[in-house]
Design a protein around this motif. Structure first.
Motif, PDB file in Angstrom:
ATOM      1  N   LEU A   1       0.870  -1.479   0.685  1.00 48.32           N
ATOM      2  CA  LEU A   1      -0.069   0.315  -0.181  1.00 48.32           C
ATOM      3  C   LEU A   1       0.490   1.456  -0.053  1.00 48.32           C
ATOM      4  O   LEU A   1       0.573   1.806  -0.367  1.00 48.32           O
ATOM      5  N   LEU A   2       1.950   0.941   1.068  1.00 47.71           N
ATOM      6  CA  LEU A   2       2.972   2.281   0.778  1.00 47.71           C
ATOM      7  C   LEU A   2       3.716   2.305  -0.389  1.00 47.71           C
ATOM      8  O   LEU A   2       3.766   4.000  -1.003  1.00 47.71           O
ATOM      9  N   GLN A   3       3.825   1.495  -1.051  1.00 48.39           N
ATOM     10  CA  GLN A   3       4.411   1.280  -3.165  1.00 48.39           C
ATOM     11  C   GLN A   3       3.448   2.486  -3.321  1.00 48.39           C
ATOM     12  O   GLN A   3       3.961   3.159  -3.727  1.00 48.39           O
ATOM     13  N   GLN A   4       2.315   1.795  -3.391  1.00 48.98           N
ATOM     14  CA  GLN A   4       1.263   2.352  -3.988  1.00 48.98           C
ATOM     15  C   GLN A   4       1.452   4.002  -4.167  1.00 48.98           C
ATOM     16  O   GLN A   4       1.052   4.296  -4.722  1.00 48.98           O
ATOM     17  N   ALA A   5       0.709   3.663  -2.680  1.00 50.19           N
ATOM     18  CA  ALA A   5       0.638   5.237  -2.354  1.00 50.19           C
ATOM     19  C   ALA A   5       2.035   6.393  -2.973  1.00 50.19           C
ATOM     20  O   ALA A   5       1.708   6.869  -3.804  1.00 50.19           O
ATOM     21  N   ILE A   6       2.920   5.761  -3.069  1.00 55.00           N
ATOM     22  CA  ILE A   6       3.952   6.648  -3.515  1.00 55.00           C
ATOM     23  C   ILE A   6       4.088   6.875  -5.401  1.00 55.00           C
ATOM     24  O   ILE A   6       4.365   8.332  -4.859  1.00 55.00           O
ATOM     25  N   VAL A   7       3.564   5.891  -5.554  1.00 56.99           N
ATOM     26  CA  VAL A   7       3.756   6.055  -6.876  1.00 56.99           C
ATOM     27  C   VAL A   7       3.139   7.016  -7.375  1.00 56.99           C
ATOM     28  O   VAL A   7       3.227   7.870  -8.235  1.00 56.99           O
ATOM     29  N   THR A   8       1.357   6.334  -6.880  1.00 59.22           N
ATOM     30  CA  THR A   8      -0.103   7.685  -7.228  1.00 59.22           C
ATOM     31  C   THR A   8       0.962   9.031  -6.865  1.00 59.22           C
ATOM     32  O   THR A   8       0.837   9.994  -7.523  1.00 59.22           O
ATOM     33  N   ALA A   9       1.587   9.588  -5.420  1.00 62.36           N
ATOM     34  CA  ALA A   9       2.284  11.172  -5.824  1.00 62.36           C
ATOM     35  C   ALA A   9       2.830  11.849  -6.184  1.00 62.36           C
ATOM     36  O   ALA A   9       2.416  12.461  -6.756  1.00 62.36           O
ATOM     37  N   ALA A  10       3.742  10.375  -6.719  1.00 62.72           N
ATOM     38  CA  ALA A  10       4.530  10.888  -7.867  1.00 62.72           C
ATOM     39  C   ALA A  10       4.455  11.510  -8.894  1.00 62.72           C
ATOM     40  O   ALA A  10       4.392  11.967 -10.050  1.00 62.72           O
TER      41      ALA A  10
ATOM     42  N   LEU B   1       7.170   0.834 -15.071  1.00 65.01           N
ATOM     43  CA  LEU B   1       6.983   1.560 -16.322  1.00 65.01           C
ATOM     44  C   LEU B   1       5.927   3.117 -16.129  1.00 65.01           C
ATOM     45  O   LEU B   1       6.364   3.923 -17.411  1.00 65.01           O
ATOM     46  N   TYR B   2       5.563   3.142 -16.010  1.00 67.28           N
ATOM     47  CA  TYR B   2       3.964   3.220 -15.179  1.00 67.28           C
ATOM     48  C   TYR B   2       4.741   5.062 -14.937  1.00 67.28           C
ATOM     49  O   TYR B   2       4.681   6.159 -15.955  1.00 67.28           O
ATOM     50  N   TYR B   3       5.464   5.318 -13.987  1.00 67.59           N
ATOM     51  CA  TYR B   3       6.713   6.130 -13.517  1.00 67.59           C
ATOM     52  C   TYR B   3       7.343   6.644 -14.646  1.00 67.59           C
ATOM     53  O   TYR B   3       7.468   7.998 -14.651  1.00 67.59           O
ATOM     54  N   TRP B   4       7.935   5.600 -15.536  1.00 66.44           N
ATOM     55  CA  TRP B   4       9.202   5.530 -16.094  1.00 66.44           C
ATOM     56  C   TRP B   4       8.112   6.959 -17.551  1.00 66.44           C
ATOM     57  O   TRP B   4       9.034   7.398 -17.970  1.00 66.44           O
ATOM     58  N   SER B   5       7.449   5.848 -17.878  1.00 60.99           N
ATOM     59  CA  SER B   5       6.849   6.884 -19.090  1.00 60.99           C
ATOM     60  C   SER B   5       6.029   8.055 -18.930  1.00 60.99           C
ATOM     61  O   SER B   5       6.062   9.004 -19.614  1.00 60.99           O
ATOM     62  N   TYR B   6       5.631   8.504 -17.466  1.00 59.63           N
ATOM     63  CA  TYR B   6       5.276   9.838 -16.735  1.00 59.63           C
ATOM     64  C   TYR B   6       5.855  10.702 -16.944  1.00 59.63           C
ATOM     65  O   TYR B   6       6.250  11.766 -17.715  1.00 59.63           O
ATOM     66  N   SER B   7       7.244   9.878 -16.110  1.00 60.57           N
ATOM     67  CA  SER B   7       8.215  10.933 -16.329  1.00 60.57           C
ATOM     68  C   SER B   7       9.342  11.683 -17.369  1.00 60.57           C
ATOM     69  O   SER B   7       9.128  12.997 -17.777  1.00 60.57           O
ATOM     70  N   LYS B   8       8.996  10.960 -18.473  1.00 64.09           N
ATOM     71  CA  LYS B   8       9.619  10.991 -19.717  1.00 64.09           C
ATOM     72  C   LYS B   8       8.534  11.684 -20.291  1.00 64.09           C
ATOM     73  O   LYS B   8       9.393  12.669 -20.968  1.00 64.09           O
ATOM     74  N   ALA B   9       7.493  11.696 -20.725  1.00 65.11           N
ATOM     75  CA  ALA B   9       6.527  12.164 -21.166  1.00 65.11           C
ATOM     76  C   ALA B   9       7.183  13.544 -20.395  1.00 65.11           C
ATOM     77  O   ALA B   9       6.806  14.963 -21.839  1.00 65.11           O
ATOM     78  N   ALA B  10       6.807  13.656 -19.538  1.00 63.58           N
ATOM     79  CA  ALA B  10       6.954  15.563 -18.840  1.00 63.58           C
ATOM     80  C   ALA B  10       7.593  15.983 -18.853  1.00 63.58           C
ATOM     81  O   ALA B  10       8.095  17.285 -19.330  1.00 63.58           O
TER      82      ALA B  10
END
Length: 199
Positions: free
Chosen positions: A71-80, A163-172
Motif C-alpha cells: 500500500l505504501l509503495q502504491q501510494a508513493i507511485v500515485t503521489a509521484a 513503467l508507469y512512472y518512467w513513461s510519465y516522467s519521460k513524457a513530462a
C-alpha cells in the motif's frame, strides 16, 4: 514542470526505493505462504470431543505487513505521478495509461489476496467439535496458493509501476526540455539579430 527536468537522479533513487518496498512485500508474501497455519485433530484431555490444534499465526502477521508495505509503495507511485490526472499535460499518454491501469489492477488483486488470506488464516475452528457436538475429521485452514498469487501479482505490479512512472516522467521531462530549447534558440536569435542591426 521544472522538477521533472532536474530530478533525474531523484527519479532513479525513487525507482530504487519502489523496488525495495515491492520486493520486501514480495518476501513477506512468500513468508506468509510458507508459514500458513496448519491444524491437526487431537483429542481433548478433559472431554471426549476432539478439537483442532493449530501452530503459529506468523502467516497472518506476514500477510498484513505485506499488505501495508505494498500500500505504501502504491501510494508513493500515485503521489509521484499525481495519479496521472493532476500533473502536466503529456504529449503521449498511451503507454502511461496502460501501465497505470495494469499497476492498479495488479495492486488491487494482490491486496485482496493478502487481506483475505490473512483473515482466513487467522480464523481458526479450534472448538468447532464442541459446538457441532461431534468429533472433528479435519481442521479448517487457508488453501495453498493465496499468498503465492499475491506475490506473483506484486512482481507484475512492480514492473507496471516502474513503467508507469518512467513513461510519465519521460513524457513530462521531454515536453519541458523541448520548451526550454525553443526559448534558448529564440534568445540566441534575438541576440544575433541585435548584434547585426546595432552597428
Amino acid at each position: 514542470m521544472g522538477g521533472f527536468a532536474t530530478s533525474r537522479p531523484a527519479s532513479i533513487g525513487l525507482c530504487a526505493f519502489l523496488c525495495f518496498l515491492n520486493l520486501f512485500a514480495f518476501l513477506l508474501a512468500v513468508g506468509a505462504e510458507r508459514r500458513r497455519s496448519t491444524g491437526k485433530v487431537v483429542p481433548d484431555e478433559y472431554d471426549d470431543r476432539s478439537h483442532c490444534l493449530y501452530d503459529t499465526d506468523a502467516s497472518t502477521v506476514y500477510g498484513v505487513s505485506a499488505f501495508f508495505v505494498l500500500l505504501l509503495q502504491q501510494a508513493i507511485v500515485t503521489a509521484a505521478t499525481r495519479c496521472l490526472c493532476f500533473g502536466p499535460a503529456l504529449s503521449s499518454r498511451g503507454c502511461a495509461v496502460a501501465a497505470f491501469v495494469l499497476s492498479w489492477t495488479t495492486f488491487l488483486i494482490a491486496e485482496a489476496c493478502l487481506i483475505g488470506g490473512s483473515v482466513r488464516n487467522a480464523k481458526h475452528t479450534k472448538y468447532l467439535g464442541y459446538y457441532m457436538k461431534h468429533d472433528l475429521v479435519s481442521c479448517t485452514t487457508l488453501r495453498k496458493g493465496v499468498f503465492a498469487a499475491a506475490a506473483a501479482m506484486m512482481i507484475i505490479n512492480l514492473v507496471a509501476s516502474l513503467l508507469y512512472y518512467w513513461s510519465y516522467s519521460k513524457a513530462a521531462t521531454g515536453g519541458f526540455m523541448k520548451h526550454q530549447n525553443e526559448v534558448g534558440v529564440g534568445m540566441t536569435d534575438y541576440g544575433l539579430d541585435k548584434g547585426v542591426s546595432g552597428p
